[in-house]
Design a protein around this motif. Sequence first.
Motif, PDB file in Angstrom:
ATOM      1  N   ARG A  71       0.817  -1.220   0.000  1.00 16.47           N
ATOM      2  CA  ARG A  71       0.000   0.000   0.000  1.00 16.47           C
ATOM      3  C   ARG A  71       0.844   1.261   0.000  1.00 16.47           C
ATOM      4  NH1 ARG A  71      -3.776   0.608   4.893  1.00 16.47           N
ATOM      5  NH2 ARG A  71      -3.368   2.838   4.684  1.00 16.47           N
ATOM      6  N   ALA A  72       2.007   1.212   0.667  1.00 15.06           N
ATOM      7  CA  ALA A  72       2.863   2.401   0.725  1.00 15.06           C
ATOM      8  C   ALA A  72       3.423   2.775  -0.638  1.00 15.06           C
ATOM      9  CB  ALA A  72       4.005   2.177   1.715  1.00 15.06           C
ATOM     10  N   GLN A  73       3.506   1.808  -1.560  1.00 14.56           N
ATOM     11  CA  GLN A  73       4.069   2.061  -2.884  1.00 14.56           C
ATOM     12  C   GLN A  73       2.995   2.169  -3.967  1.00 14.56           C
ATOM     13  OE1 GLN A  73       7.423  -0.434  -3.952  1.00 14.56           O
ATOM     14  NE2 GLN A  73       8.035  -0.669  -1.832  1.00 14.56           N
ATOM     15  N   MET A  74       1.726   2.118  -3.573  1.00 11.77           N
ATOM     16  CA  MET A  74       0.643   2.240  -4.542  1.00 11.77           C
ATOM     17  C   MET A  74       0.567   3.659  -5.102  1.00 11.77           C
ATOM     18  SD  MET A  74      -2.329   0.031  -2.525  1.00 11.77           S
ATOM     19  CE  MET A  74      -3.534   1.257  -2.995  1.00 11.77           C
ATOM     20  N   THR A 214      10.643  -5.937   3.096  1.00 10.51           N
ATOM     21  CA  THR A 214      11.026  -6.103   4.496  1.00 10.51           C
ATOM     22  C   THR A 214      10.308  -5.068   5.349  1.00 10.51           C
ATOM     23  OG1 THR A 214      13.226  -6.851   3.824  1.00 10.51           O
ATOM     24  CG2 THR A 214      12.966  -6.155   6.115  1.00 10.51           C
ATOM     25  N   THR A 215       9.674  -5.510   6.422  1.00 10.25           N
ATOM     26  CA  THR A 215       8.985  -4.550   7.283  1.00 10.25           C
ATOM     27  C   THR A 215      10.005  -3.663   7.987  1.00 10.25           C
ATOM     28  OG1 THR A 215       8.967  -6.000   9.234  1.00 10.25           O
ATOM     29  CG2 THR A 215       7.115  -6.199   7.684  1.00 10.25           C
ATOM     30  N   ILE A 216       9.609  -2.457   8.282  1.00 11.29           N
ATOM     31  CA  ILE A 216      10.505  -1.545   8.982  1.00 11.29           C
ATOM     32  C   ILE A 216      10.826  -2.081  10.373  1.00 11.29           C
ATOM     33  CG2 ILE A 216      10.705   0.786   9.959  1.00 11.29           C
ATOM     34  CD1 ILE A 216       9.205   1.819   7.544  1.00 11.29           C
ATOM     35  N   LEU A 227      14.111   3.623  12.657  1.00 15.00           N
ATOM     36  CA  LEU A 227      13.333   4.246  11.593  1.00 15.00           C
ATOM     37  C   LEU A 227      11.857   4.267  11.980  1.00 15.00           C
ATOM     38  CD1 LEU A 227      14.978   2.553   8.462  1.00 15.00           C
ATOM     39  CD2 LEU A 227      15.549   4.750   9.522  1.00 15.00           C
ATOM     40  N   ASN A 228      11.170   5.313  11.555  1.00 15.92           N
ATOM     41  CA  ASN A 228       9.771   5.508  11.914  1.00 15.92           C
ATOM     42  C   ASN A 228       8.892   4.408  11.312  1.00 15.92           C
ATOM     43  OD1 ASN A 228       7.155   6.422  12.363  1.00 15.92           O
ATOM     44  ND2 ASN A 228       7.668   8.551  12.003  1.00 15.92           N
ATOM     45  N   GLU A 229       8.149   3.715  12.161  1.00  9.09           N
ATOM     46  CA  GLU A 229       7.290   2.623  11.705  1.00  9.09           C
ATOM     47  C   GLU A 229       5.849   3.061  11.495  1.00  9.09           C
ATOM     48  OE1 GLU A 229       7.605  -0.883  14.133  1.00  9.09           O
ATOM     49  OE2 GLU A 229       9.660  -0.394  14.729  1.00  9.09           O
ATOM     50  N   GLU A 230       5.545   4.341  11.754  1.00  5.94           N
ATOM     51  CA  GLU A 230       4.162   4.802  11.699  1.00  5.94           C
ATOM     52  C   GLU A 230       3.688   5.115  10.284  1.00  5.94           C
ATOM     53  OE1 GLU A 230       2.165   4.816  14.329  1.00  5.94           O
ATOM     54  OE2 GLU A 230       3.828   4.015  15.516  1.00  5.94           O
ATOM     55  N   GLU A 231       4.551   5.771   9.496  1.00 12.96           N
ATOM     56  CA  GLU A 231       4.124   6.257   8.180  1.00 12.96           C
ATOM     57  C   GLU A 231       4.124   5.166   7.110  1.00 12.96           C
ATOM     58  OE1 GLU A 231       5.062  10.007   5.144  1.00 12.96           O
ATOM     59  OE2 GLU A 231       6.388   9.602   6.853  1.00 12.96           O
ATOM     60  N   PHE A 232       5.109   4.239   7.186  1.00 10.81           N
ATOM     61  CA  PHE A 232       5.231   3.191   6.181  1.00 10.81           C
ATOM     62  C   PHE A 232       5.371   1.831   6.843  1.00 10.81           C
ATOM     63  CE2 PHE A 232       6.942   7.030   4.161  1.00 10.81           C
ATOM     64  CZ  PHE A 232       6.169   7.088   3.012  1.00 10.81           C
ATOM     65  N   ASP A 233       4.900   0.807   6.156  1.00 12.00           N
ATOM     66  CA  ASP A 233       5.003  -0.558   6.666  1.00 12.00           C
ATOM     67  C   ASP A 233       6.324  -1.211   6.271  1.00 12.00           C
ATOM     68  OD1 ASP A 233       2.414  -0.438   7.755  1.00 12.00           O
ATOM     69  OD2 ASP A 233       1.526  -0.993   5.829  1.00 12.00           O
ATOM     70  N   LEU A 240      11.305   4.914  -0.956  1.00  4.30           N
ATOM     71  CA  LEU A 240      10.584   5.603  -2.029  1.00  4.30           C
ATOM     72  C   LEU A 240      10.333   7.062  -1.639  1.00  4.30           C
ATOM     73  CD1 LEU A 240       9.244   5.017  -4.804  1.00  4.30           C
ATOM     74  CD2 LEU A 240       7.118   4.625  -3.555  1.00  4.30           C
ATOM     75  N   LYS A 241      10.000   7.297  -0.395  1.00  2.00           N
ATOM     76  CA  LYS A 241       9.782   8.666   0.082  1.00  2.00           C
ATOM     77  C   LYS A 241      11.060   9.485   0.000  1.00  2.00           C
ATOM     78  CE  LYS A 241       8.498  11.440   4.096  1.00  2.00           C
ATOM     79  NZ  LYS A 241       8.175  11.441   5.544  1.00  2.00           N
ATOM     80  N   GLN A 242      12.197   8.868   0.310  1.00  2.00           N
ATOM     81  CA  GLN A 242      13.469   9.594   0.271  1.00  2.00           C
ATOM     82  C   GLN A 242      13.794  10.057  -1.144  1.00  2.00           C
ATOM     83  OE1 GLN A 242      14.924  10.319   3.217  1.00  2.00           O
ATOM     84  NE2 GLN A 242      13.245   9.135   4.112  1.00  2.00           N
TER      85      GLN A 242
END
Length: 279
Positions: A71-74, A214-216, A227-233, A240-242
């Motif tokens: 979903r994070a890469q959709m 791989t999950t964060i 690393l923040n686990e809230e915004e991305f799984d 991708l965000k970077q």
Amino acid sequence: MSDDHSSSNSSRSWLDRLSQAFSGDPKNKEDLMQIMREAETRKVIDSDALSLIEGAMQVTDMQVREIMIPRAQMSVVKANQSPQEYTSEIIESAHSRYPVIGESRDEVIGILLAKDLLVLSLNSELNKSKVQDILRPAWFIPESKRLNQLLKEFKENRNHMAIVVDEYGGVAGLVTIEDVLEQIVGEIEDEHDFDEEGQIKCTGDNQYIVKALTTIEEFNEYFSTALNEEEFDTIGGLVLKQFGRLPKRGESVTFNGLQVTILNADNRQIRLMQIQRAA
């Protein structure tokens, strides 16, 4: 006896063995694949045919969760956006279908076909209301669905995209018919892939190969990072965000003391990365 005659007898003998093997039913898939590999070695079938057979057999053991785009890469379109706000992104990403979401990615209200936007544009009707009218129904499937069954349903209902949901009903990702077919006919591995069930592999010299799915949480545990686990799984979503876009193979980015180099990616998602702690 001539060499040609000997070769002909050898081929017939081998084909007889192959026929007997099938008539007697191989005990398992590995037995069957061993027969097919021997057939390829003896030039009864070529390497391309063997690859197709292996790919077709592989999908019977695979589930949607193994190949879905998380979903994070959709690439999505928000229902409250005007077409003018996202048309440039559609042109740049060059996908043919986009989930349209409401307040969050768990609320998929339909599928937008890029070609339908062209019709609206040509008719000078490119507005939010008209886009809502042309949305196609979204098709939801569970993560556990097997790929061979999914491919059959893709053909039957003529859908090309499905929204994948987890056991709690939340959106886990999406999968397309192209993603399934790639498992059969596409290049699904490269020189960096590894067969271990784990998501991370140390290659020495403080370098690691990491699968984008791989999950964060697993990444943090392995590398002792925070690393923040809230915004991305997944780590792929964070990388991708970077970049701020879908990176190409060989591109690198550095953040949180980590140098990340893309090893495998296509125009839809990141697949594999090399991780090295920045000096």
